[in-house]
Design an enzyme around this catalytic site. Structure first.
Site, PDB file in Angstrom:
ATOM      1  N   ASP A  10    -115.783  29.504 -61.945  1.00  0.00           N
ATOM      2  CA  ASP A  10    -115.606  30.521 -62.969  1.00  0.00           C
ATOM      3  C   ASP A  10    -116.014  29.869 -64.290  1.00  0.00           C
ATOM      4  OD1 ASP A  10    -114.721  32.888 -64.282  1.00  0.00           O
ATOM      5  OD2 ASP A  10    -112.789  31.937 -64.685  1.00  0.00           O
ATOM      6  N   ASP A  12    -115.015  31.197 -68.105  1.00  0.00           N
ATOM      7  CA  ASP A  12    -113.996  31.232 -69.152  1.00  0.00           C
ATOM      8  C   ASP A  12    -112.686  30.652 -68.632  1.00  0.00           C
ATOM      9  OD1 ASP A  12    -115.382  32.534 -71.393  1.00  0.00           O
ATOM     10  OD2 ASP A  12    -115.548  34.229 -70.023  1.00  0.00           O
TER      11      ASP A  12
END
Length: 212
Positions: A10, A12
Site C-alpha cells: 500500500d 499512504d
C-alpha cells in the site's frame, strides 16, 4: 510465512507519511459540507475518496467531490514525505518482484515518489484501475496477475483495515504495519510490524531481499 514470490505495498501510511496531510484535507472538506469531520475521517483509510464520499454524504456527487478533494490534496504535496525506512527497503528490492497497490491517484502518487526519491516499481495498481476497490480483493489480484505470480505467493504490507481485508480476501499473506492503526485494529493481518525496518528484517529472514 509462505514462500514469497512478490511483495505488494500500500502507499499512504506504508511508504508515504501522508496521514497529517490527508487529515487536514478531509477536515476541511467535511466542515465545508456541514459534516462531522471525525466520522468522515474514520471512513477514509485505505479507500478511494469517492467511495468515502458515497458513505459519508450520499446526497453529493462523488466524482465532483473527488475533484475538490484532489485540489485540496495538491496543496499539501510538500508536506508528504517517505515513511522511515522506505528508501532503504525499496532499494533492497532491486531485481525482485514488487508492486504498489493503492486507492490513491496515479498522478499524485507518482509525483510524490519522484519528488521524494522513492523508486517506482514496474507494476502499479491504482484505485481507478479496478471497478471494486478496497476492501474488495480486486486490486491485489490484479497486481499479482500483472507480476505473473499467484496471490498466495504475495506478501502485502498494509496499514489500514480495509486494505488488510482486501489482501486476505485475495489470498495473500499480510503484514499489518502499525503506523496509523493499532495491532488490535489490524487483527486480520497474519502478523504485524511497527516499522518498515521490521518489515525489512522479516523479508531478509525469508531470503527475499538483497542483503546489505
Amino acid at each position: 510465512m509462505r514462500m514469497i514470490s512478490a511483495v505488494l505495498f500500500d502507499v499512504d501510511g506504508v511508504l508515504l507519511d501522508s496521514a497529517a496531510a490527508h487529515r487536514r484535507v478531509w477536515n476541511s472538506w467535511a466542515l465545508s459540507r456541514g459534516l462531522d469531520a471525525e466520522k468522515v475521517w474514520r471512513l477514509t483509510f485505505g479507500r478511494r475518496p469517492e467511495d468515502t464520499v458515497k458513505d459519508a454524504a450520499a446526497h453529493l456527487d462523488p466524482a465532483a467531490e473527488r475533484q475538490s478533494l484532489d485540489e485540496l490534496l495538491a496543496k499539501e504535496r510538500d508536506g508528504i514525505l517517505p515513511v522511515g525506512g522506505a528508501v532503504r527497503l525499496l532499494r533492497a528490492l532491486s531485481g525482485r518482484a514488487w508492486a504498489i497497490v493503492t486507492s490513491g491517484d496515479r498522478a499524485f502518487v507518482e509525483a510524490r515518489f519522484a519528488a521524494t526519491g522513492l523508486p517506482l516499481p514496474a507494476v502499479r495498481v491504482y484505485g481507478s484501475d479496478v471497478e471494486q476497490a478496497k476492501p474488495a480483493p480486486d486490486c491485489f489480484a490484479l497486481a499479482a496477475s500483472r507480476l505473473g505470480v499467484d496471490p498466495s505467493a504475495c506478501v502485502v504490507v498494509e496499514d489500514a483495515p480495509a486494505g488488510i481485508c482486501a489482501a486476505v480476501a485475495a489470498g495473500c499473506t499480510v503484514i499489518g504495519l502499525t503506523t496509523t492503526h493499532t495491532a488490535v485494529a489490524l487483527s486480520r493481518a497474519h502478523m504485524c510490524a511497527v516499522s518498515l525496518d521490521e518489515v525489512r528484517e522479516l523479508l531478509l529472514a525469508r531470503g527475499f531481499l538483497n542483503t546489505p
